[in-house]
Enzyme design. Structure first.
Site, short mmCIF file in Angstrom:
data_model
loop_
_atom_site.label_atom_id
_atom_site.label_comp_id
_atom_site.label_asym_id
_atom_site.label_seq_id
_atom_site.Cartn_x
_atom_site.Cartn_y
_atom_site.Cartn_z
N LYS A 179 26.55 -23.03 12.26
CA LYS A 179 25.46 -22.89 13.23
C LYS A 179 25.05 -24.25 13.81
CE LYS A 179 25.80 -18.61 12.60
NZ LYS A 179 25.19 -17.47 11.94
C1 LIG Z 1 25.12 -16.15 11.23
C2 LIG Z 1 24.39 -14.95 11.65
C3 LIG Z 1 23.56 -14.22 10.80
C4 LIG Z 1 23.52 -14.42 9.31
O1 LIG Z 1 23.26 -15.68 8.89
P1 LIG Z 1 23.81 -16.19 7.46
O2 LIG Z 1 23.08 -17.47 7.29
O3 LIG Z 1 25.28 -16.34 7.60
O4 LIG Z 1 23.43 -15.17 6.45
C5 LIG Z 1 22.81 -13.18 11.32
N1 LIG Z 1 22.89 -12.83 12.60
C6 LIG Z 1 23.70 -13.47 13.46
C7 LIG Z 1 23.71 -13.04 14.89
C8 LIG Z 1 24.48 -14.54 13.01
O5 LIG Z 1 25.28 -15.16 13.89
#
Ligand SMILES: *Cc1c(COP(=O)(O)O)cnc(C)c1O
Length: 366
Positions: A179
């Protein structure tokens, strides 16, 4: 290969992590509190509550809304599976509205049609770094007495008419490795509601108000100080991160504007896109299919990703699930066959960008 995602840590992260290691206190502590207050301040949202990932952030946010069995949460089918898993984990029923082709996000007109007497939460996902069309979503929520939960996992700092992602009631963010801001694994919940923020803090710590005084059935959703230490310097340079991503996106948009059969993404009027992904559409008019397109990119040394190869409910595990209500989503069905994300990360050089543009043009016959 030019990679689709990169992770970059600097001396600031190293120093802060060392500080935590040497302090001997590595679980949730002062660094988590610092990460929370800086995140909240940076994006102008009263409260940020850190948890151990973006999925538990969604689960916790839904849990503090006290949903009952049969309550419906409407979301987009064009999202990462975590959005759906969180709804199911919280015991609610998932229903789906269609998306719009211009921003890949939930279509407020379709959303309006899917509201029933059992609907409790509208759950837009701000995909790829651009927020959903929030004005009509907010109007719907107010008119029908519904809560808004924004899945902003990919959209730290994105804005809509000057308002940041996560400021419409409850918002969740992921700090996963890929991210825009990362602690390896991590998550944050934002809210302007003092009562919900307090509930979230108690919930994430076994429902414990003070030592062995339990107020609710809780969970362990805590983030560690080691992880928070990684996130703090990234918040400090986030403006730079976003401007590098914007610069890269602008170059790609310019270089790919007139490629036949390829639609480039746009930052829509009034929105601040943080370019988590740069996602083009390889339409049926293109010279090659989307899958051949991706293969050829790899041959030319360009990393790419398909986010996501199927709609979130389009797996047996969900098709058969009693709390997943599938409906007709023609736009999403088409878009899911067309998307390809290209590198837009902060490590790209001008030469890399030229190479990406040249590769796409070659494959598409431009
Ligand atoms: C990455 C992501 C999540 C979940 O996040 P994690 O930290 O991997 O649990 C939820 N929603 C979206 C749209 C994502 O891209």
């Amino acid at each position: 290969m030019i990679p689709i995602t990169t992770v970059q840590f600097g001396p600031e992260e190293e120093q802060l992590v060392l500080e935590v290691l040497r302090s001997g206190a590595v679980a949730q502590g002062p660094k988590v509190a610092q990460l929370e207050s800086r995140f909240a301040k940076l994006f102008g949202i009263p409260h940020a509550v850190a948890v151990n990932n973006g999925t538990t952030a969604l689960v916790a946010a839904l849990q503090v809304l006290d949903l009952k069995p049969g309550d419906e949460v409407i979301t987009t089918p064009f999202t990462f599976v975590a959005t759906l898993n969180a709804i199911l984990e919280a015991g609610a029923t998932a229903t789906f509205a269609d998306i719009r082709a211009d921003d890949f996000n939930i279509d407020p007109a379709s959303l309006a049609e899917r509201i029933t007497d059992r609907t409790k939460v509208l759950l837009p996902v701000h995909l790829y770094g651009q927020m959903a069309d929030m004005d009509p979503i907010q109007e719907l929520a107010e008119a029908r007495g519904l809560r808004i939960l924004e899945d902003a996992a990919q959209s730290h700092g994105a804005s809509y008419k000057g308002r940041h992602a996560g400021s419409y009631g409850l918002g969740t963010f992921s700090l996963y490795a890929t991210k825009n801001i990362t602690t390896g694994e991590g998550g944050l919940i934002t809210t302007d509601d003092d009562v919900l923020a307090d509930k979230l803090r108690v919930l994430r710590n076994q429902g414990m108000r003070s030592r062995y005084v339990y107020e609710m059935a809780g969970h362990n959703y805590r983030l560690t100080d080691l992880q928070a230490a990684l996130g703090i310097p990234q918040l400090e340079r986030y403006e730079k991160t976003v401007s590098a991503r914007r610069h890269n996106a602008d170059r790609l948009i310019e270089g790919l504007a007139d490629v036949p059969g390829v639609v480039v993404p746009r930052q829509l009027e009034g929105r601040g896109h943080v370019w988590h992904q740069f996602t083009i559409r390889v339409t049926p008019e293109a010279r090659v299919s989307r899958d051949v397109f991706v293969e050829k990119l790899a041959e030319l040394g360009i990393g790419s990703g398909i986010y996501y190869p199927k709609l979130v409910f389009d797996y047996d595990a969900y098709r058969r699930h009693p709390r997943v209500v599938i409906s007709d989503v023609p736009v999403a069905q088409q878009i899911v066959t067309e998307v390809v994300s290209l590198p837009v990360n902060t490590t790209l050089s001008d030469a890399d960008l030229s190479e990406i543009i040249a590769a796409v043009r070659t494959i598409a016959g431009a």
